[in-house]
Scaffold this motif. Structure first.
Motif, PDB file in Angstrom:
ATOM      1  N   THR A  59      32.299 -16.894 -52.908  1.00  0.00           N
ATOM      2  CA  THR A  59      33.366 -16.640 -53.140  1.00  0.00           C
ATOM      3  C   THR A  59      33.757 -15.321 -54.135  1.00  0.00           C
ATOM      4  O   THR A  59      34.747 -15.187 -54.429  1.00  0.00           O
ATOM      5  N   GLY A  60      32.506 -14.491 -54.049  1.00  0.00           N
ATOM      6  CA  GLY A  60      32.828 -13.262 -55.040  1.00  0.00           C
ATOM      7  C   GLY A  60      32.902 -13.567 -56.568  1.00  0.00           C
ATOM      8  O   GLY A  60      32.725 -14.822 -56.855  1.00  0.00           O
ATOM      9  N   GLY A  61      33.357 -12.630 -57.344  1.00  0.00           N
ATOM     10  CA  GLY A  61      33.301 -12.964 -58.661  1.00  0.00           C
ATOM     11  C   GLY A  61      34.702 -12.932 -59.455  1.00  0.00           C
ATOM     12  O   GLY A  61      34.604 -12.982 -60.617  1.00  0.00           O
ATOM     13  N   GLY A  62      35.597 -13.060 -58.462  1.00  0.00           N
ATOM     14  CA  GLY A  62      37.076 -13.464 -59.372  1.00  0.00           C
ATOM     15  C   GLY A  62      38.011 -13.412 -58.373  1.00  0.00           C
ATOM     16  O   GLY A  62      37.936 -13.864 -57.019  1.00  0.00           O
ATOM     17  N   HIS A  64      29.067 -14.444 -57.161  1.00  0.00           N
ATOM     18  CA  HIS A  64      28.463 -15.307 -55.803  1.00  0.00           C
ATOM     19  C   HIS A  64      29.706 -16.705 -55.966  1.00  0.00           C
ATOM     20  O   HIS A  64      30.105 -17.466 -55.182  1.00  0.00           O
ATOM     21  N   CYS A  65      29.940 -17.088 -57.167  1.00  0.00           N
ATOM     22  CA  CYS A  65      30.696 -18.317 -57.729  1.00  0.00           C
ATOM     23  C   CYS A  65      31.847 -18.366 -58.406  1.00  0.00           C
ATOM     24  O   CYS A  65      32.548 -19.386 -58.236  1.00  0.00           O
ATOM     25  N   LEU A  66      32.004 -17.402 -58.799  1.00  0.00           N
ATOM     26  CA  LEU A  66      33.350 -17.141 -59.755  1.00  0.00           C
ATOM     27  C   LEU A  66      34.612 -17.276 -59.133  1.00  0.00           C
ATOM     28  O   LEU A  66      35.520 -17.842 -59.695  1.00  0.00           O
ATOM     29  N   GLY A  67      34.593 -16.948 -58.109  1.00  0.00           N
ATOM     30  CA  GLY A  67      35.803 -16.817 -57.071  1.00  0.00           C
ATOM     31  C   GLY A  67      36.212 -18.292 -56.767  1.00  0.00           C
ATOM     32  O   GLY A  67      37.395 -18.551 -56.508  1.00  0.00           O
TER      33      GLY A  67
END
Length: 273
Positions: A35-38, A67-70
């Motif tokens: 999910t990308g970083g934001g 990879h997971c903050l999004g």
């Protein structure tokens, strides 16, 4: 026929490109990986005409922030819709227990209680194990541990509707067991930090990443039909990046019988699988 929606192609500290994440789509069926970083994820979805409320399946490979903050932003947006009765069905996150617990803990700290209560009601964290196969939408997906020395990280093999195979190999150089999993696959999705000619500038090996040399040579050895290469540095001008990387790929694959087709996508590209 399925399509690969390339939401981001950048590495952890990319500024010009969004962090590497993608979505497999076949009509109304969607499967998001990382999910990308934001909240840039929300813009990438909008730019590619994907409504967040149409997403019901998400795989998180590991707990690095790019990879997971999004996932927090996706949960934030969808929990509002769920609470208001404007989301149909459920949202499932798949991954190893460590990354799912990390995202759950961050949601607990950062979401308002009425939205956090959507977890367990409409949002589910489904831990998977290496070798386990799950039916995700209409795709059989088998997970594997990539063997990272930095943090626990999973990849997967997905059986496409055409009976071809797709292997997502994570964001580190291939270990021998991963190379065997990906052997003869139709689509291999893997990381490359930079062109081999630029290794001295970007220090791919020091950072436990690969260059185009390894990616091309290994894909050829594995008899991969298509190699999608991303997780790239983004200091190369995006106007010339794809051409530059493909030119070096041609250099390493010159003379190889039946070489793989190499794809170096930009953010926003759509590939037909």
């Amino acid at each position: 026929m399925e399509q690969l929606y390339v939401l981001g192609t950048g590495n952890a500290t990319s500024v010009e490109a969004f962090n590497t994440c993608f979505l497999i789509r076949d009509g109304a069926e969607l499967f998001l990986t990382d999910t990308g970083g934001g909240n840039g994820l929300l813009k990438r979805l909008r730019d590619m005409d994907i409504a967040p409320e149409d997403i019901h399946h998400v795989f998180l490979s590991h707990a690095h922030m790019d990879h997971c903050l999004g996932a927090l932003w996706l949960i934030r947006v969808l929990s509002v819709k769920m609470q208001a009765g404007h989301y149909n069905g459920t949202l499932s996150f798949y991954g190893h227990r460590e990354v799912l617990d990390t995202v759950d803990a961050m949601c607990n700290m950062m979401l308002r209680p009425k939205f956090y209560r959507m977890i367990g009601k409409y949002i589910f964290f489904e831990a998977v194990q290496p070798g386990e196969t799950r039916q995700i939408a209409s795709w059989p997906v088998t997970f594997f541990d990539i063997g990272s020395k930095k943090t626990l990280q999973y990849g997967y093999t997905l059986r496409l509707h055409s009976d071809r195979t797709l292997v997502f190999a994570g964001d580190e150089p291939l270990k021998p067991h991963t190379a065997e999993i990906g052997r003869n696959t139709d689509w291999l999705l893997r990381e490359v930090l930079c062109c081999h000619a630029d290794e001295g500038q970007f220090h791919a090996y020091e950072k436990k990443h690969a260059t185009m040399k390894e990616a091309c040579m290994e894909s050829a050895d594995m008899q991969v039909k298509n190699a999608v290469l991303w997780h790239l540095e983004d200091r190369t001008d995006k106007k010339i990046r794809k051409g530059k990387y493909l030119a070096e790929a041609n250099q390493w694959l010159s003379g190889v019988p039946e070489p793989p087709v190499v794809h170096v996508p930009d953010d926003g590209d759509i590939l037909t699988l």
